[in-house]
Design an enzyme around this catalytic site. Structure first.
Site, PDB file in Angstrom:
ATOM      1  N   TRP A  59       0.866  -1.182   0.000  1.00 47.76           N
ATOM      2  CA  TRP A  59       0.000   0.000   0.000  1.00 47.76           C
ATOM      3  C   TRP A  59       0.905   1.235   0.000  1.00 47.76           C
ATOM      4  O   TRP A  59       1.901   1.295   0.711  1.00 47.76           O
ATOM      5  CB  TRP A  59      -0.908  -0.009   1.247  1.00 47.76           C
TER       6      TRP A  59
ATOM      7  N   ASP B 262     -15.752  12.557  -2.205  1.00 45.92           N
ATOM      8  CA  ASP B 262     -15.205  11.263  -1.779  1.00 45.92           C
ATOM      9  C   ASP B 262     -15.991  10.723  -0.587  1.00 45.92           C
ATOM     10  O   ASP B 262     -17.143  11.107  -0.345  1.00 45.92           O
ATOM     11  CB  ASP B 262     -13.695  11.448  -1.478  1.00 45.92           C
ATOM     12  N   ASP B 263     -15.384   9.856   0.164  1.00 44.89           N
ATOM     13  CA  ASP B 263     -15.992   9.133   1.285  1.00 44.89           C
ATOM     14  C   ASP B 263     -16.641  10.091   2.295  1.00 44.89           C
ATOM     15  O   ASP B 263     -16.107  11.175   2.557  1.00 44.89           O
ATOM     16  CB  ASP B 263     -14.854   8.349   1.959  1.00 44.89           C
TER      17      ASP B 263
ATOM     18  N   ARG C  87      -9.671  -1.987   8.565  1.00 42.83           N
ATOM     19  CA  ARG C  87     -10.179  -0.616   8.468  1.00 42.83           C
ATOM     20  C   ARG C  87     -11.599  -0.549   9.044  1.00 42.83           C
ATOM     21  O   ARG C  87     -12.464   0.114   8.495  1.00 42.83           O
ATOM     22  CB  ARG C  87     -10.171  -0.157   7.011  1.00 42.83           C
TER      23      ARG C  87
ATOM     24  N   LYS D 298     -16.157   6.878  -8.386  1.00 38.29           N
ATOM     25  CA  LYS D 298     -14.909   6.285  -7.896  1.00 38.29           C
ATOM     26  C   LYS D 298     -15.312   5.067  -7.076  1.00 38.29           C
ATOM     27  O   LYS D 298     -15.901   5.208  -6.009  1.00 38.29           O
ATOM     28  CB  LYS D 298     -14.157   7.316  -7.041  1.00 38.29           C
TER      29      LYS D 298
ATOM     30  N   ASP E 118     -14.376   2.154  -4.887  1.00 39.70           N
ATOM     31  CA  ASP E 118     -13.261   1.786  -4.016  1.00 39.70           C
ATOM     32  C   ASP E 118     -13.437   0.375  -3.478  1.00 39.70           C
ATOM     33  O   ASP E 118     -14.538  -0.186  -3.497  1.00 39.70           O
ATOM     34  CB  ASP E 118     -13.195   2.796  -2.860  1.00 39.70           C
ATOM     35  N   MET E 119     -12.363  -0.223  -2.959  1.00 42.39           N
ATOM     36  CA  MET E 119     -12.410  -1.558  -2.346  1.00 42.39           C
ATOM     37  C   MET E 119     -11.252  -1.592  -1.374  1.00 42.39           C
ATOM     38  O   MET E 119     -10.120  -1.846  -1.764  1.00 42.39           O
ATOM     39  CB  MET E 119     -12.236  -2.595  -3.455  1.00 42.39           C
ATOM     40  N   ASN E 120     -11.570  -1.294  -0.084  1.00 40.41           N
ATOM     41  CA  ASN E 120     -10.503  -0.942   0.848  1.00 40.41           C
ATOM     42  C   ASN E 120     -10.040  -2.025   1.808  1.00 40.41           C
ATOM     43  O   ASN E 120      -9.483  -1.716   2.850  1.00 40.41           O
ATOM     44  CB  ASN E 120     -10.922   0.282   1.664  1.00 40.41           C
TER      45      ASN E 120
ATOM     46  N   CYS F  22     -10.563   1.825  -7.730  1.00 41.55           N
ATOM     47  CA  CYS F  22      -9.633   2.187  -6.669  1.00 41.55           C
ATOM     48  C   CYS F  22      -9.674   1.048  -5.669  1.00 41.55           C
ATOM     49  O   CYS F  22     -10.710   0.420  -5.479  1.00 41.55           O
ATOM     50  CB  CYS F  22     -10.111   3.498  -6.024  1.00 41.55           C
TER      51      CYS F  22
ATOM     52  N   ASP G 299      -2.608   5.619  -3.180  1.00 41.09           N
ATOM     53  CA  ASP G 299      -2.954   6.613  -2.165  1.00 41.09           C
ATOM     54  C   ASP G 299      -1.778   7.535  -1.885  1.00 41.09           C
ATOM     55  O   ASP G 299      -1.921   8.545  -1.201  1.00 41.09           O
ATOM     56  CB  ASP G 299      -3.363   5.921  -0.859  1.00 41.09           C
TER      57      ASP G 299
HETATM   58  C1  GLA Z   1      -9.216   4.826  -0.032  1.00 38.85           C
HETATM   59  C2  GLA Z   1      -8.923   5.565  -1.311  1.00 38.85           C
HETATM   60  C3  GLA Z   1      -8.796   7.035  -1.042  1.00 38.85           C
HETATM   61  C4  GLA Z   1     -10.069   7.553  -0.414  1.00 38.85           C
HETATM   62  C5  GLA Z   1     -10.382   6.746   0.825  1.00 38.85           C
HETATM   63  C6  GLA Z   1     -11.748   7.088   1.393  1.00 38.85           C
HETATM   64  O1  GLA Z   1      -8.132   4.857   0.829  1.00 38.85           O
HETATM   65  O2  GLA Z   1      -7.784   5.044  -1.918  1.00 38.85           O
HETATM   66  O3  GLA Z   1      -8.508   7.739  -2.222  1.00 38.85           O
HETATM   67  O4  GLA Z   1     -11.113   7.435  -1.343  1.00 38.85           O
HETATM   68  O5  GLA Z   1     -10.376   5.353   0.586  1.00 38.85           O
HETATM   69  O6  GLA Z   1     -12.048   6.349   2.510  1.00 38.85           O
END
Ligand code: GLA
Length: 741
Positions: free
Chosen positions: A200, A367-368, A444, A477, A479-481, A527, A549
């Protein structure tokens, strides 16, 4: 160029503009590899290349064919258990426990074009670009199992796409324990294995090692293609570099667990296997069932790695990426994440958007933190409805205001995730992936939804559709965190549990597919905590991805440079963020941050409302500069010049050149300044040797051959920074090169 078939001896010659791939049916009825590399003439047979020699201490096919010894043969798609002891391309288990198979050639079919696969991202030929598809059918008579080996040539990009399909036409239940997408047996091992590895925030650093006896591999068991390893790898002759030499590229159109491996055997032959990782995989094939592997992409050139990246990149643009966006310029954007994280309200966002518009940016991405009651990362994933206290006048009203400013509007989703603190979890606790009797490991503070369930895909499609329609969304966007742990689906039987990782990613693809079809004008950016799912499976639906990131300019140079080997710059989201940088605390100039981010899909991710008027002016000028040269930055031919992974890492340079060779922009980056250095020259690439050019609008004219062969003098960096507040460290220079009219 075409696929040429010798019906007499069943020899198949797949010829592209510059390469040949040749295989044939061997004495034992199986397929043997003959050659892959620079194009050779077509002949009815290549006796020289299929000469047999008996080797001691090796099983033979039959007593009357003692020189047919599986462990010495170059094969197309090999099994284990009949004398070839290298790692196999596939394994099938019968109900009685036997894993021995004998697939014999049955027939072939040759058709023009390339159809998309059902349910999987795949290559296509929508533009009649001379693609041809060859399918070889082989059958194991005892099992009634049919294997299709599929090959498509894309002649003008020198790409071959391969996959395998199994069809159980017998009466017994079988189990596929592994199924590679492609195997390639090369006759020697004098290659460097080049992989793109990291973690990461430092994805896709290039690592180059010479092959040695045994297995060398990269792969993932995380449920995603991963930050740690990328499915793109190369095999290059030791003297190959960006500018010259022989190199193979391999990639996989897939986003889940993968494995790329090279095995060097006792005779110094190399077997390449690319496909779904055999670990954590099995697929039950009841009578009548089929299994289709993802597609592998193979390419070769003898003209160095820049050429390989360019031809594979051109192939993705024309034959992989969603055609709606593949050749369309991508909008410049402002994203609020690094500026506000989840701490924002409507007024703050509107002032961002208003400033962004003034500075020339084209899209506002929220974003989030806009949904459920999400104000930090311990809640609300799965609640895809608006966080009302943050938008008192309603979300539709807010997004209308953004559109009224003349900006496009983009939104962040993390569809595959669920928070325990969510309505969704209260209603459907069984939708969370977890093994019976075990506690689910948080990452997370969040958990993974069971994407193998069609009701989960339906729920997400409906929830996201409502928001897309209400906000008239232009961009998502996705995402998959986190990675997947306690991999288990409560809706599947015990016997089917090893299907979960693949079924999961099929569920993700299904959701993407439905959304892309229902909302064709929405641009997707994938992402996964930055670049954790930077792969061709995602690129089929989402034409661009958040590269990392890590937005520090120095780290980004390495990440974007490494990524550029396998993926064109138009796939790379690249933003200017604040300093000190959030990930590494480094301070770099606004100029250098932009000079790095220009070579991708450009945007800003910082609080532009807090910048000084001078800085805002700089942002305005940078955005105008990028927009002026956007076609070149996003779609120009990309050349790597100085490789930071090979030269001690202090200097890096790259260049984009227009297709007509009339415009180019090169950049040279220097991490630390050094005292009393010699003269520096930058050797440009890809120009027309006979055309005259100017550099940065200067009066001197240079022929292309001079700039490429003799180089351009780069004047002293320290001298330039004296008297300014810029450090000579982390410095960069751009060179705009224009043909003289
Ligand atoms: C991930 C993405 C970031 C942002 C955060 C939001 O880490 O890579 O760019 O969108 O999530 O929680």
């Amino acid at each position: 160029m075409a696929i040429r078939i010798e019906d007499q001896n069943l020899l198949f010659h797949l010829q592209t503009d510059h390469t040949s791939y040749i295989f044939h049916m061997m004495e034992n009825g199986e397929l043997g590899q003959i050659y892959y590399g620079k194009r050779v003439h077509s002949k009815p047979s290549y006796d020289n290349l299929v000469t047999r020699e008996w080797h001691n201490a090796a099983a033979v096919w039959r007593l009357d064919h003692k020189d047919v010894q599986p462990q010495v043969l170059k094969q197309e798609y090999a099994s284990l258990g009949k004398g070839d002891f290298r790692y196999p391309a596939y394994q099938v288990a019968q109900a009685n426990g036997s894993r021995i198979t004998e697939f014999k050639y049955e027939s072939y079919e040759l058709v023009d074009g390339k159809q998309r696969l059902a349910g999987l991202p795949s290559a296509f030929d929508d533009t009649d670009d001379d693609a041809q598809t060859l399918t070889i059918a082989l059958r194991d008579k005892l099992l009634g199992l049919v294997m299709h080996l599929n090959y498509t040539i894309f002649p003008h990009q020198d790409v071959i796409v391969r996959s395998a399909e199994f069809q159980n036409q017998g009466n017994e239940k079988l189990r596929l324990n592994s199924a590679a997408s492609a195997q390639l047996d090369l006759p020697d091992a004098d290659y460097d294995f080049i992989q793109f590895s990291g973690a990461w925030a430092r994805e896709r650093h290039m690592i180059r090692t010479h092959l040695r006896s045994g297995v060398q591999s990269v792969g993932s068991l995380r449920g995603t293609s991963s930050h740690q390893q990328n499915p793109f790898v190369m095999l290059a002759r030791p003297n190959t570099d960006d500018a010259q030499g022989s190199v193979f590229g391999f990639n996989l159109i897939y986003s889940g667990n993968f494995s790329d491996q090279v095995q060097v055997d006792q005779y110094d032959a190399s077997r390449v296997l690319v496909g779904i990782n055999p670990e954590e995989f099995a697929w039950n094939l009841k009578p009548g069932d089929k299994f289709q592997t993802p597609e592998a992409v193979l390419s070769y050139t003898d003209a160095g790695m820049n050429q390989l990246s360019q031809q594979m990149g051109a192939f993705y643009q024309d034959h992989l990426v969603n055609p709606r966006f593949a050749h369309e310029q991508r909008p410049t954007l402002i994203n609020n994440w690094e500026a506000t994280f989840m701490d924002f309200d409507e007024d703050k966002l509107l002032s961002f958007a208003t400033t962004a518009k003034k500075l020339g940016l084209e899209m506002f991405v929220l974003d989030d933190g806009w949904f459920g009651h999400r104000n930090n990362d311990d809640s609300s994933l799965g609640n895809w409805f608006v966080n009302e206290p943050k938008f008192p006048s309603g979300f539709g009203t807010f997004t209308q205001k953004i559109h009224d400013l003349g900006l496009k509007f983009g939104l962040w989703f993390e569809p595959e995730m669920i928070s325990i603190d969510s309505e969704l979890y209260k209603q459907h606790p069984d939708w969370l992936i977890n093994a019976p009797g075990r506690h689910a490991s948080p990452e997370r503070q969040q958990f993974v939804l069971d994407m193998t369930r069609s009701e989960v895909v339906d729920y997400l499609f409906d929830a996201m559709s409502k928001i897309i329609e209400m906000t008239k969304l232009d961009y998502i966007k996705w995402d998959m965190n986190r990675n997947i742990t306690e991999t288990y689906s409560s809706q599947l039987s015990a016997d089917d549990q090893l299907e979960v990782p693949h079924r999961y990613i099929l569920g993700v693809y299904q959701l993407y597919d439905r959304l892309v079809k229902a909302y064709p004008d929405v641009l997707f950016e994938s992402c996964s905590s930055g670049g954790g799912r930077f792969d061709l499976g995602m690129m089929y639906y989402a034409p661009q991805a958040w590269t990392s990131d890590d937005t520090d300019a120095v780290e980004r140079m390495l990440i974007q440079f490494g990524t550029s080997y396998g993926y064109p710059q138009t796939m790379m989201g690249a933003h200017v963020s604040a300093v000190p940088n959030d990930q590494v605390g480094r301070i770099t100039s606004l100029k250098t941050r932009a000079n790095v981010a220009y070579f991708g899909d450009f945007g800003y991710e910082l609080d532009i409302t807090k910048m000084s008027p001078e800085e805002q002016q700089q942002v305005k000028e940078q955005t105008a500069f990028y927009k002026e040269h956007r076609q070149l930055f996003q779609f120009g031919k990309f050349y790597r010049i100085d490789n930071p992974f090979a030269n001690g890492g202090n200097v890096m340079s790259w260049e984009v050149v227009s297709d007509d060779q009339k415009h180019a922009i090169a950049a040279r980056y220097q991490i630390l300044n050094r005292p009393n250095t010699g003269y520096i020259r930058l050797y440009l690439k890809g120009l027309d040797p006979d055309t005259k050019y100017t550099v940065n609008g200067g009066s001197e004219q240079f022929y292309g051959d001079e700039l490429m062969n003799a180089g351009l003098f780069v004047s002293d960096i320290l001298h330039e920074t004296h008297g300014t507040d810029q450090s000579a460290d982390f410095n960069s220079k751009l060179f705009v090169i224009d043909a003289v009219k």
